[in-house]
Design a protein around this motif. Structure first.
Motif, mmCIF file in Angstrom:
data_model
loop_
_atom_site.group_PDB
_atom_site.id
_atom_site.type_symbol
_atom_site.label_atom_id
_atom_site.label_comp_id
_atom_site.label_asym_id
_atom_site.label_seq_id
_atom_site.Cartn_x
_atom_site.Cartn_y
_atom_site.Cartn_z
ATOM 1 N N ARG A 51 0.838 -1.211 0.000
ATOM 2 C CA ARG A 51 0.000 0.000 0.000
ATOM 3 C C ARG A 51 0.867 1.253 0.000
ATOM 4 O O ARG A 51 0.499 2.266 -0.618
ATOM 5 N N ARG B 75 -3.212 -15.746 2.668
ATOM 6 C CA ARG B 75 -3.286 -14.783 1.558
ATOM 7 C C ARG B 75 -4.369 -13.728 1.746
ATOM 8 O O ARG B 75 -4.474 -12.809 0.929
ATOM 9 N N ALA C 264 -5.532 -9.675 -0.400
ATOM 10 C CA ALA C 264 -6.653 -9.604 -1.333
ATOM 11 C C ALA C 264 -6.900 -8.159 -1.766
ATOM 12 O O ALA C 264 -6.715 -7.206 -1.002
ATOM 13 N N ARG C 265 -7.280 -8.028 -3.015
ATOM 14 C CA ARG C 265 -7.669 -6.740 -3.613
ATOM 15 C C ARG C 265 -6.525 -5.736 -3.679
ATOM 16 O O ARG C 265 -6.752 -4.535 -3.761
ATOM 17 N N LEU C 266 -5.279 -6.206 -3.607
ATOM 18 C CA LEU C 266 -4.127 -5.322 -3.828
ATOM 19 C C LEU C 266 -3.664 -5.530 -5.267
ATOM 20 O O LEU C 266 -3.154 -6.587 -5.631
ATOM 21 N N ALA C 267 -3.821 -4.484 -6.092
ATOM 22 C CA ALA C 267 -3.584 -4.629 -7.530
ATOM 23 C C ALA C 267 -2.126 -4.902 -7.859
ATOM 24 O O ALA C 267 -1.819 -5.506 -8.895
ATOM 25 N N ARG D 85 0.863 -9.920 -7.076
ATOM 26 C CA ARG D 85 0.544 -11.019 -7.998
ATOM 27 C C ARG D 85 0.827 -12.352 -7.302
ATOM 28 O O ARG D 85 1.984 -12.696 -7.043
#
Length: 694
Positions: free
Chosen positions: A547, A565, A569-572, A575
């Motif tokens: 972030r 995990r 989650a939802r961190l662009a 990968r």
């Protein structure tokens, strides 16, 4: 001038043709079995041991050695060689040499004996002066020069009870045992001895059978006992003289055998001898007492005990098959991982041990029932064992674990008993400790790769911690995969030795293929390969750093749990990739700019020294890690940081050096100093020290 007759040529099973010449004064009968260097030292001591123009020949028999002994003997001047293509046993080999020897005086000489100057001539002179003597032996010294008493009385029944069943301490047997050992006797002057050792024994041909020295029913042990009894029955004496001296490295050939093979041959020979010399009721008593004694030893966990089948055969007087073929020591690795993964410490160390051992890699019981016991050879000296799993849930239920391990141990032991060689038992899974004592090992190594109990739920940790205490307590050598782990292990008989994780610098070379898909990710790429869980992986830290720096790409490859995990989650820019084959890992990491070790500190596993650290460094990649105690000594070579803000600064600093050739070279040099090859050398030295101390 001392001479030696004979020629150095030989062919299998028969000696070389010899020139027609007068018989020598002495025929030296020498048996060789995988003791090349000691055999050469023995031969080199002979010229100085013969004086006054005494003529001798060396009649050597090689019993199918695999260490180059036969080749050495074939080229040694003055040696006539019979070369057997398999091990026929000591007694039969001596008889082969005897039938080809030409002298009236015959010197039985073990390959692990070195004669002092004048020894053979002194013994020959002794026999010539004492016609009442059928043979004479020397005084024996060990390698340090201390006198070794190699003289015994004739073996009677009470002494046999003490020898077979360990009852020599009982009042009724103690005196007989001391008499058999000739305890307190004076050997400072020449004297008759009922049974001198046959390691170096000069005999008259006239006192022997025409075609044999030994009874071939005693292939390894008790052939000399039979000979001494036969000569005594004929009214002939054996003597010793302290004026002849030899140095004896005792048991050089038999030490190549595992304890169980030695035990069966010794016990089988003893029972055969008692059956031939004692009434039947005494034989039955000896069998019963020996059976009780061996079962008590098994219950008490004494190592090197015979399996039930071999014990019953030995009690019938059957010493078992003669050892032959490959005689490298075994390392029986009771592992906590399957061989197929090939990515763990256990696999790397197993490959390193192949340099001078045979390795039997035993996988743990499975999670599902399976009934087959399979052994497959996956390299010239490496075998993989998949044991049966009678019932599942062995990691949770102690009785189930005991049953699965016990059945597996019986099958592994049966397989090993058909393949001679000393056994070293290796434990890296705590629950396999119950197996170790049933495998006939001569020593136990415990490899603390991890704290196994930290992988389980709280309610079953007590059971795994108990297993670890038992495994460590049974070990003769305790290893730890990191210096920090040493402090977390239970008490051991000896201080644990750190043997940190290493890497394969060739596999993790900076030059090599790059994973195309990873190379196309937005730069910079921060890579991590490993498990994503709540036990070790600090997902909250990675999420916070992601972030703070949304312009960085975080590539995380490996197995993951939902809880592990979830923070990502939802961190662009994060990968997550599924696990890949270990062979694909270097190509993925070559696409990364910085490699990460975001482990939790202060929890259950902050003792680890991650194997991936040196793999990252071997690639020349900058490394950023949390301050694990085992990594603190690498501070400066890698970046250590705690907390999101400090971790960001550490990554920024690492990125600045990611393209620096000098920095990359320093990192790779550190990996080379900590390769698995280096660890293998350290491990082999530790095993050699362990063997020397036993």
């Amino acid at each position: 001038m001392t001479t030696a007759s004979g020629t150095p040529r030989a062919r299998t099973g028969r000696p070389a043709a010899r020139p027609d010449r007068s018989p020598p004064d002495v025929s030296v009968l020498l048996v060789s079995w995988n003791t090349r260097d000691k055999t050469r030292s023995c031969l080199e001591s002979l010229p100085a041991a013969v004086t006054d123009g005494l003529r001798y020949e060396v009649m050597a028999v090689d019993n199918g050695s695999t260490d180059g002994s036969a080749e050495m003997l074939a080229g040694y001047p003055g040696v006539r060689l019979i070369r057997n293509d398999r091990n026929l046993g000591y007694a039969q080999a001596v008889n082969q040499a005897y039938r080809e020897a030409r002298a009236d005086l015959l010197l039985l000489l073990n390959s692990d004996v070195r004669c002092r100057p004048g020894t053979v001539s002194t013994m020959v002179s002794f026999l010539r002066q004492r016609p009442e003597a059928a043979g004479v032996g020397p005084q024996y010294l060990d390698e340090n020069g201390a006198v070794e008493p190699h003289y015994l009385g004739l073996l009677g029944f009470r002494a046999a009870l003490g020898l077979a069943a360990g009852l020599r301490w009982l009042p009724g047997l103690r005196g007989a045992w001391r008499a058999y050992q000739l305890d307190g006797e004076d050997f400072r002057q020449a004297r008759p001895v009922p049974q001198p050792a046959a390691s170096c024994l000069l005999l008259r041909r006239a006192d022997l059978d025409p075609d044999r020295v030994f009874d071939e029913d005693y292939p390894l042990y008790f052939n000399d006992v039979w000979l001494a009894r036969r000569l005594a029955a004929a009214g002939r004496q054996l003597w010793m003289t302290p004026d002849a001296v030899v140095i004896h490295n005792r048991g050089s050939s038999t030490r190549l055998l595992d304890a169980a093979t030695r035990s069966r041959h010794h016990l089988g020979g003893l029972l055969r001898y008692v059956a031939q010399t004692q009434p039947r009721h005494r034989l039955l008593l000896l069998r019963a007492m020996t059976l009780i004694d061996r079962q008590l030893r098994w219950v008490l966990g004494v190592r090197g005990q015979l399996g039930l089948r071999d014990l019953v055969a030995a009690l019938r007087g059957d010493p078992g098959p003669l050892p032959g073929g490959d005689l490298q020591d075994w390392v029986v690795m009771l592992s906590g991982v399957d061989w197929r993964t090939e990515a763990h410490r256990q696999h790397a160390l197993a490959r390193e041990l192949l340099a001078d051992h045979r390795v039997l890699f035993v996988e743990p019981p499975g999670r599902r029932p399976r009934w087959r016991f399979t052994v497959c050879r996956i390299a010239p000296s490496l075998w993989r064992v998949v044991p049966p799993t009678v019932l599942p849930a062995g990691r949770q239920l102690p009785p189930v674990n005991w049953l699965n391990r016990r059945i597996g141990a019986l099958l592994v032991r049966r397989w090993l008993d058909r393949r001679p060689g000393r056994r070293l038992i290796w434990i890296d899974e705590d629950l396999s400790a119950t197996t170790a004592r049933h495998l006939g090992g001569e020593a136990v190594i415990y490899d603390g790769a991890d704290l196994d109990w930290t992988f389980t739920r709280r309610w079953s940790r007590w059971y795994l911690r108990r297993g670890m205490r038992r495994a460590v307590g049974a070990a003769d050598l305790v290893l730890a995969s990191s210096p920090a782990l040493v402090q977390r292990l239970p008490d051991a008989r000896r201080p644990p030795v750190p043997l940190p994780n290493g890497c394969d610098p060739d596999q993790f070379s900076p030059s090599g293929p790059v994973a195309e898909w990873a190379d196309q990710l937005p730069r910079p790429v921060l890579g991590y390969v490993g498990a994503v869980d709540t036990r070790a992986f600090d997902a909250e830290l990675v999420a916070a750093v992601a972030r703070l720096r949304p312009d960085w790409t975080f590539l995380i490859v490996g197995p993951s749990t939902p809880a592990g995990r979830a923070p990502l989650a939802r961190l662009a820019n994060v990968r997550l990739r599924e696990p890949v084959e270990f062979a694909q890992v270097p190509a993925i990491l070559r696409a990364c700019d910085v490699c990460l070790i975001p482990y939790r500190v202060g929890g259950l596993i902050d003792y680890v020294q991650p194997k991936k650290c040196y793999e990252y460094l071997a690639l020349g990649k900058p490394v950023v890690a949390t301050p694990l105690p085992a990594l603190e000594r690498l501070d400066g070579l890698i970046q250590l940081a705690a907390g999101p803000t400090a971790f960001v600064r550490a990554v920024e600093q690492a990125l600045r050096s990611s393209r620096c050739p000098d920095a990359s070279a320093r990192r790779r040099a550190a990996a080379l100093r900590n390769s698995w090859s280096v660890r293998g050398n350290q491990l082999r030295n530790l095993i050699a020290e362990l063997a020397a101390g036993r």
